[in-house]
Design an enzyme around this catalytic site. Structure first.
Site, PDB file in Angstrom:
ATOM      1  N   LYS A 134      43.560  38.982  46.042  1.00 45.80           N
ATOM      2  CA  LYS A 134      44.563  37.942  45.776  1.00 45.80           C
ATOM      3  C   LYS A 134      45.689  38.008  46.799  1.00 45.80           C
ATOM      4  O   LYS A 134      46.204  36.969  47.257  1.00 45.80           O
ATOM      5  CB  LYS A 134      45.108  38.095  44.355  1.00 45.80           C
ATOM      6  CG  LYS A 134      44.050  37.746  43.308  1.00 45.80           C
ATOM      7  CD  LYS A 134      44.418  38.213  41.920  1.00 45.80           C
ATOM      8  CE  LYS A 134      43.331  37.849  40.907  1.00 45.80           C
ATOM      9  NZ  LYS A 134      43.501  38.491  39.618  1.00 45.80           N
TER      10      LYS A 134
ATOM     11  N   ASP B 192      40.515  43.699  43.388  1.00 44.09           N
ATOM     12  CA  ASP B 192      40.734  42.312  42.949  1.00 44.09           C
ATOM     13  C   ASP B 192      42.156  41.860  43.298  1.00 44.09           C
ATOM     14  O   ASP B 192      42.357  40.738  43.777  1.00 44.09           O
ATOM     15  CB  ASP B 192      40.500  42.220  41.436  1.00 44.09           C
ATOM     16  CG  ASP B 192      40.675  40.816  40.935  1.00 44.09           C
ATOM     17  OD1 ASP B 192      39.846  39.945  41.291  1.00 44.09           O
ATOM     18  OD2 ASP B 192      41.644  40.561  40.203  1.00 44.09           O
TER      19      ASP B 192
HETATM   20  N1  NDP Z   1      37.748  36.444  33.968  1.00 41.91           N
HETATM   21  C1  NDP Z   1      38.858  35.925  34.424  1.00 41.91           C
HETATM   22  O1  NDP Z   1      39.891  35.917  33.749  1.00 41.91           O
HETATM   23  C2  NDP Z   1      38.881  35.333  35.752  1.00 41.91           C
HETATM   24  C3  NDP Z   1      37.743  35.263  36.517  1.00 41.91           C
HETATM   25  N2  NDP Z   1      37.777  34.711  37.757  1.00 41.91           N
HETATM   26  C4  NDP Z   1      36.568  34.639  38.543  1.00 41.91           C
HETATM   27  O2  NDP Z   1      35.592  33.866  37.859  1.00 41.91           O
HETATM   28  C5  NDP Z   1      34.299  34.237  38.301  1.00 41.91           C
HETATM   29  C6  NDP Z   1      33.395  34.385  37.089  1.00 41.91           C
HETATM   30  O3  NDP Z   1      33.815  35.413  36.297  1.00 41.91           O
HETATM   31  P1  NDP Z   1      33.124  35.666  34.893  1.00 41.91           P
HETATM   32  O4  NDP Z   1      32.742  34.414  34.288  1.00 41.91           O
HETATM   33  O5  NDP Z   1      34.020  36.532  34.159  1.00 41.91           O
HETATM   34  O6  NDP Z   1      31.805  36.439  35.317  1.00 41.91           O
HETATM   35  P2  NDP Z   1      30.434  36.551  34.532  1.00 41.91           P
HETATM   36  O7  NDP Z   1      29.771  37.778  35.001  1.00 41.91           O
HETATM   37  O8  NDP Z   1      30.644  36.367  33.090  1.00 41.91           O
HETATM   38  O9  NDP Z   1      29.610  35.300  35.050  1.00 41.91           O
HETATM   39  C7  NDP Z   1      29.105  35.217  36.330  1.00 41.91           C
HETATM   40  C8  NDP Z   1      27.970  34.212  36.317  1.00 41.91           C
HETATM   41  O10 NDP Z   1      27.508  34.051  37.633  1.00 41.91           O
HETATM   42  C9  NDP Z   1      26.105  34.045  37.618  1.00 41.91           C
HETATM   43  N3  NDP Z   1      25.632  34.449  38.924  1.00 41.91           N
HETATM   44  C10 NDP Z   1      25.851  35.582  39.593  1.00 41.91           C
HETATM   45  N4  NDP Z   1      25.247  35.527  40.797  1.00 41.91           N
HETATM   46  C11 NDP Z   1      24.659  34.327  40.882  1.00 41.91           C
HETATM   47  C12 NDP Z   1      23.875  33.683  41.871  1.00 41.91           C
HETATM   48  N5  NDP Z   1      23.622  34.247  43.038  1.00 41.91           N
HETATM   49  N6  NDP Z   1      23.418  32.465  41.625  1.00 41.91           N
HETATM   50  C13 NDP Z   1      23.668  31.871  40.457  1.00 41.91           C
HETATM   51  N7  NDP Z   1      24.397  32.423  39.488  1.00 41.91           N
HETATM   52  C14 NDP Z   1      24.879  33.657  39.697  1.00 41.91           C
HETATM   53  C15 NDP Z   1      25.744  34.963  36.538  1.00 41.91           C
HETATM   54  O11 NDP Z   1      24.457  34.638  36.121  1.00 41.91           O
HETATM   55  P3  NDP Z   1      23.581  35.617  35.206  1.00 41.91           P
HETATM   56  O12 NDP Z   1      24.335  35.752  33.945  1.00 41.91           O
HETATM   57  O13 NDP Z   1      22.303  34.902  35.088  1.00 41.91           O
HETATM   58  O14 NDP Z   1      23.515  36.871  36.014  1.00 41.91           O
HETATM   59  C16 NDP Z   1      26.790  34.634  35.517  1.00 41.91           C
HETATM   60  O15 NDP Z   1      26.358  33.517  34.757  1.00 41.91           O
HETATM   61  C17 NDP Z   1      34.502  35.463  39.125  1.00 41.91           C
HETATM   62  O16 NDP Z   1      34.481  35.122  40.499  1.00 41.91           O
HETATM   63  C18 NDP Z   1      35.898  35.936  38.756  1.00 41.91           C
HETATM   64  O17 NDP Z   1      36.551  36.633  39.792  1.00 41.91           O
HETATM   65  C19 NDP Z   1      38.917  34.203  38.300  1.00 41.91           C
HETATM   66  C20 NDP Z   1      40.059  34.206  37.571  1.00 41.91           C
HETATM   67  C21 NDP Z   1      40.152  34.807  36.253  1.00 41.91           C
HETATM   68  N1  LIG Z   2      39.952  40.149  36.697  1.00 43.16           N
HETATM   69  C1  LIG Z   2      40.984  39.304  37.120  1.00 43.16           C
HETATM   70  C2  LIG Z   2      40.739  37.938  36.657  1.00 43.16           C
HETATM   71  C3  LIG Z   2      41.449  36.955  37.442  1.00 43.16           C
HETATM   72  O1  LIG Z   2      41.348  36.829  38.640  1.00 43.16           O
HETATM   73  C4  LIG Z   2      42.281  39.760  36.525  1.00 43.16           C
HETATM   74  O2  LIG Z   2      42.257  40.612  35.674  1.00 43.16           O
HETATM   75  O3  LIG Z   2      43.329  39.261  36.928  1.00 43.16           O
END
Ligand code: NDP
Ligand SMILES: N[C@@H](CC=O)C(=O)O
Ligand code: NA
Length: 934
Positions: free
Chosen positions: A794, A790
């Protein structure tokens, strides 16, 4: 002098009773003698029975006469005939008490629903009583449904349906129950006695109609007008109970009208004014409750003002009183920019010019009937349309446009006020070379149309004169076509006319607005919106009046066309149709943030964000107008359908009414990221925290960025690095202002920052990792964090942003995932097995601690040497990287300008709220690129 006003000639069918008996009967009853003695000489009046059937200052009498000369076999009108008289002779000496000059009067009209129940009558009284700032004339309609009930009485009686009697009882019951609710004591008794009297007179009259099997127009008008008489009396009594100097007015004593064509009347203002003066001299007061709808002919025969009669009464009264304002109280907030049943975004118009109101109502919008506007327009009296059920709504003001209204050329809404449609039309196209330059062709065409009584709704003729095209109601088109075929038979046979073509299933869409047609760009915008929505325009007409541009479209396209043009003029340019992909931790937090902020954005910044779809990996939720974000989870449960990416994108983008589309990818899926290029090419803006696209194969990345730069379609990904921290935008700002990046070094992982900030005091490594996952800092699979992937992503994103053409594989990464766990099948299994390796991590931590140092997992973009690295480093405890807490990221930009002291951005770099906030601010950046105010 008693002119006999309402001997219903068609009713009595030439029946001529002997005037002597007739006269005697009348004289007997009232002590007044008829003046016309030549009436009914041939017939013998067998029995005459007169009684007053309504008493006001003008007394009307019902005369039931039995005529013996009628042949026995004739069943109708049997032996009873009816007549009504008006006594205009009792010339009471009038004191000249005119409505006080110099006093301001306002006119209010309350429709049937406003006085539909006892409570509503009380509400109306309260509105009147509360404001004693000016004198008021209040026009009331009959209680809701009463006019229909009265028409039904006539209908039943003349169809010899005995149930008119029970229906009349229902009318009595309704008014008597209402009176019991709102009146008491003498007021109640006097009203009930009048009501009872009216009802028994009506019963007699209906009996006569029943026997005759026919009701003349003036009999009908007389019967139906009772609803207004009763509501006006009840309301006036309630107001008087509040100590207000209030009188009720039977407007048949004041408003005098002449019939003018089919179902229309023209007020006689001069006569009405004189009658008003007379009325007021006898009834001076501060509040007048006047009956709507009813009036009299110059011969004092009761009549009505026909359709929308009460509005017309109010307008006539407004003109007679030179009122300050006429307020029409109704049950809607004002005049809408389009039919709200067809266009959910329709808005209440603050103002309309008289002409605009006129045009809108012609096209069926629920505005005042044009004739109700004329009387007040003459004196420039404004009309307010207000909602009695929502007093806080300011309503719509119909008045002369202010000079300032047209100054703001940018604001197209000043030019196009509203849109209206007429359905069920057909176009007729008369075409041929023989038409050009032949005077009289148009006259011949429309003469033929007139002969079949069809109503021409729109005409268009090109200046080449080879064709004339016009719209008529669909139901009339067959007759029109036949008439034209026959009228132009010869011309068609010899080829001077090539065809009389009918284009069925058409609708008219009209844009209405003062000066619209003479303002450059307005019609262009209109047609542009239609073109964008893929609507074919069949015919166009623009009157020189400049208030209206009319287009004819296919009926099935009509609502789509209406919505398309309405959005063009009424939706904010920054209305964005959004599709949220991935309602997981980040996606759902974003949806909740949007829910909380949407109204502020709309009200204060004119940014209208509509989530039209939410797509998960298994199910999706679609909406045509925008998902109610307060209940999106429940809606998804209830109405979710199987996930289908193509359908989802088509739905969110296929909406022609919303000018912009944005897809927000909150997944971590590289397949979804692979669609960005296609979406951008379609003009769909993309916003994402998903790092897969920008850290994927270099070639794809470069292609995507090149497309982004060439087009006006936007791609924002601030949250991919440092979550909500301004990292990408800071780097962009440095680069775009000509700075040169030397190095970017930092702690880019919220997860690893949290772990090493908290991995101390003898705590187990695996326990702290579980905490970071629980706090929502980790990737969906925490191994992406611990492996350094990850962070490497970045680093790659920032490196590429800085101009380095690196692949992910070019970045050496020190993985923290223990070798044996790299093959774990799932994140869950990994988390389960991680404690087995706690000791190894504790050792590393203690070694650093013993050296007075801390462990920090860092990423470096070395722009000078065109490389990057991701590794676990040790820093002295006084180093800025050692000062972090929580999920803090810290990123130091060393540049040509920031060489001695790097520019540092620091703060929480992971977590649902800050990440969703970062995505949200990208969405707002998009809105501002699209023209939202700053
Ligand atoms: N957590 C953080 O602090 C940060 C996260 N991010 C980014 O944010 C994004 C989301 O993270 P997060 O919310 O934690 O992840 P989650 O696993 O909580 O959520 C991912 C979602 O994407 C859905 N999904 C996966 N594949 C598909 C698809 N092909 N079509 C439609 N929906 C899909 C999943 O659906 P279902 O539940 O139905 O499988 C789920 O609802 C990631 O890319 C992460 O890198 C970026 C910065 C910070
Ligand atoms: N998993 C990532 C979320 C943001 O991109 C992190 O821990 O920094
Ligand atoms: Na960021």
């Amino acid at each position: 002098m008693i002119p006999v006003l309402a001997m219903e000639n068609d009713f009595v069918k030439g029946l001529q009773p002997p005037m002597a008996s007739f006269s005697a009967a009348v004289t007997n009853f009232s002590g007044i003698s008829p003046s016309r003695t030549s009436l009914y000489p041939r017939h013998k009046l067998f029995q005459a029975q007169c009684r007053p059937f309504f008493l006001s200052r003008s007394s009307h009498f019902l005369l039931l006469m039995k005529d013996l000369t009628l042949p026995r076999r004739r069943k109708t009108p049997d032996t009873t005939i009816c007549a009504s008289f008006t006594d205009v002779t009792s010339n009471v000496a009038l004191e000249e008490k005119l409505p006080p000059k110099g006093e301001t009067w306002s006119v209010h009209k309350f429709g049937g629903t406003c006085v539909g129940t006892s409570q509503r009558i009380k509400n109306v009284a309260e509105i009147i009583v509360k404001d004693d700032s000016e004198r008021k004339l209040v026009v009331v309609s009959a209680m809701s449904k009463v006019t229909d009930m009265m028409y039904a009485l006539i209908h039943k009686a003349q169809s010899r349906d005995e149930s008119y009697i029970s229906s009349l009882d229902a009318v009595l019951e309704k008014h008597s129950a209402t009176a019991h609710d709102i009146l008491e004591g003498d007021n109640l008794a006097s009203f009930l006695s009048k009501l009872q009297n009216d009802i028994s007179n009506l019963k007699a009259m209906l009996r006569a109609i029943y026997i005759a099997g026919h009701a003349t127009e003036s009999f009908t008008d007389f019967v139906v007008g009772h609803g207004e008489l009763w509501s006006a009396q009840m309301l006036s009594l309630v107001i008087r109970k509040n100590g207000i100097d209030c009188k009720w007015m039977d407007t048949r004593d004041v408003i005098i009208v002449n019939p003018s064509g089919s179902n229309q009347v023209d007020p006689d203002y001069l006569e009405s004014e004189q009658r008003l003066e007379k009325w007021y001299s006898l009834n001076p007061c501060k509040v007048i409750i006047a009956t709507g709808f009813i009036a009299s002919t110059p011969q004092n025969i009761p009549t009505t003002l026909k359709r929308d009669g009460s509005d017309f009464s109010a307008a006539i009264m407004g003109a007679l009183f030179r009122a300050r304002q006429v307020t029409i109280w109704t049950d809607v907030d004002g005049v809408y920019s389009a039919d709200p049943r067809k266009v959910s975004e329709a808005v209440i118009l603050k103002t309309l010019s008289y002409q605009e109101a006129w045009e809108m109502s012609y096209f069926g919008a629920n505005v005042l009937h044009p004739r109700t506007i004329i009387p007040v327009m003459r004196y420039g009296i404004p009309i307010m349309i207000r909602n009695i059920f929502n007093l806080s709504a300011p309503g719509t003001k119909i008045c002369h446009p202010s000079v300032n209204d047209h100054e703001d050329i940018q604001n197209l809404q000043n030019y196009v006020k509203g849109f209206a449609t007429i359905d069920n039309l057909a176009l007729v196209n008369v075409e041929g070379t023989g038409m050009a330059g032949v005077p009289g062709t148009a006259s011949a065409i429309f003469g033929a149309v007139k002969d079949v009584g069809a109503n021409v709704i729109m005409i268009s003729q090109a200046s080449s004169e080879h064709s004339v095209c016009f719209a008529v109601p669909e139901k009339e088109v067959k007759a029109v076509a036949e008439a034209l075929q026959s009228r132009f038979r010869q011309a068609l046979d010899n080829g001077r006319l090539s065809q009389v073509a009918i284009i069925p299933n058409c609708s008219i869409l009209a844009a209405v607005g003062q000066k619209m047609a003479s303002t450059p760009g307005v019609s262009a915008s209109l047609f542009n919106a239609l073109a964008k929505a893929n609507i074919n325009v069949r015919a166009i007409a623009q009157g020189c009046s400049e208030y209206n541009i009319t287009v004819v479209v296919k009926r099935e396209d009509c609502i789509k066309a209406l919505r398309a043009v309405h959005s063009r003029f009424y939706l904010s340019r920054t209305t964005i149709s959004m599709g949220i992909i991935g309602p997981g931790l980040i996606g759902s937090t974003l949806l909740d943030q949007l829910r909380d902020q949407a109204s502020t954005l709309k009200e204060e910044f004119n940014i209208d964000l509509r989530v039209m779809g939410i797509l998960g990996s298994k199910s999706m939720l679609l909406s045509d107008a925008g998902i109610d974000l307060a209940i999106w989870r429940e809606l998804r449960e209830e109405r979710g359908e199987a996930a289908d990416l193509e359908k989802f994108v088509q739905h969110v983008h296929g909406n022609h009414f919303i000018p912009n589309t944005a897809l927000v990818d909150c997944t971590a899926d590289s397949v979804i990221a692979g669609y960005y290029y296609e979406w951008l090419r379609k003009g769909i803006h993309v916003v994402t925290p998903n790092k897969k696209a920008n850290s994927g194969p270099l070639e794809q990345y470069l292609r995507l960025r090149a497309l982004q730069r060439q087009s006006y379609t936007h791609y924002f990904y601030e949250a991919t690095v440092g979550a909500g921290l301004p990292i990408v935008s800071t780097l962009r700002g440095l680069l775009e202002t000509g700075d040169r990046i030397l190095q970017i070094e930092g702690i880019f992982s919220g997860t690893l920052s949290y772990i090493f900030n908290n991995f101390k005091d003898g705590r187990a490594f695996s326990e702290v990792v579980a905490e970071a996952k629980e706090a929502g800092y980790t990737e969906p699979d925490p191994r992406d964090d611990l492996s350094g992937t990850d962070v490497a992503r970045k680093v790659i994103i920032l490196a590429r942003e800085s101009g380095l053409k690196l692949e992910l594989s070019n970045i050496p990464v020190e993985s923290l995932v223990p070798e044996p766990l790299q093959v774990c099948a799932s994140a869950q299994e990994f988390m389960q097995d991680l404690p087995k390796f706690d000791q190894d991590f504790t050792k590393k931590q203690e070694d650093a601690e013993n050296a007075g140092e801390v462990l920090r997992y860092v990423g470096v973009v070395d722009v000078i040497n065109r490389k990057g690295v991701v590794e676990l480093r040790r820093y002295k405890k006084d180093h800025p990287f050692a000062q972090l807490s929580g999920s803090d990221n810290i990123i130091a930009f060393t540049t040509r300008r920031y060489k001695d002291q790097p520019m540092i951005v620091r703060g929480p770099g992971a977590g649902a709220q800050v990440t969703a906030g970062g995505i949200f601010s990208d969405i707002l950046r998009l809105a501002s690129y699209l023209g939202a105010p700053s």
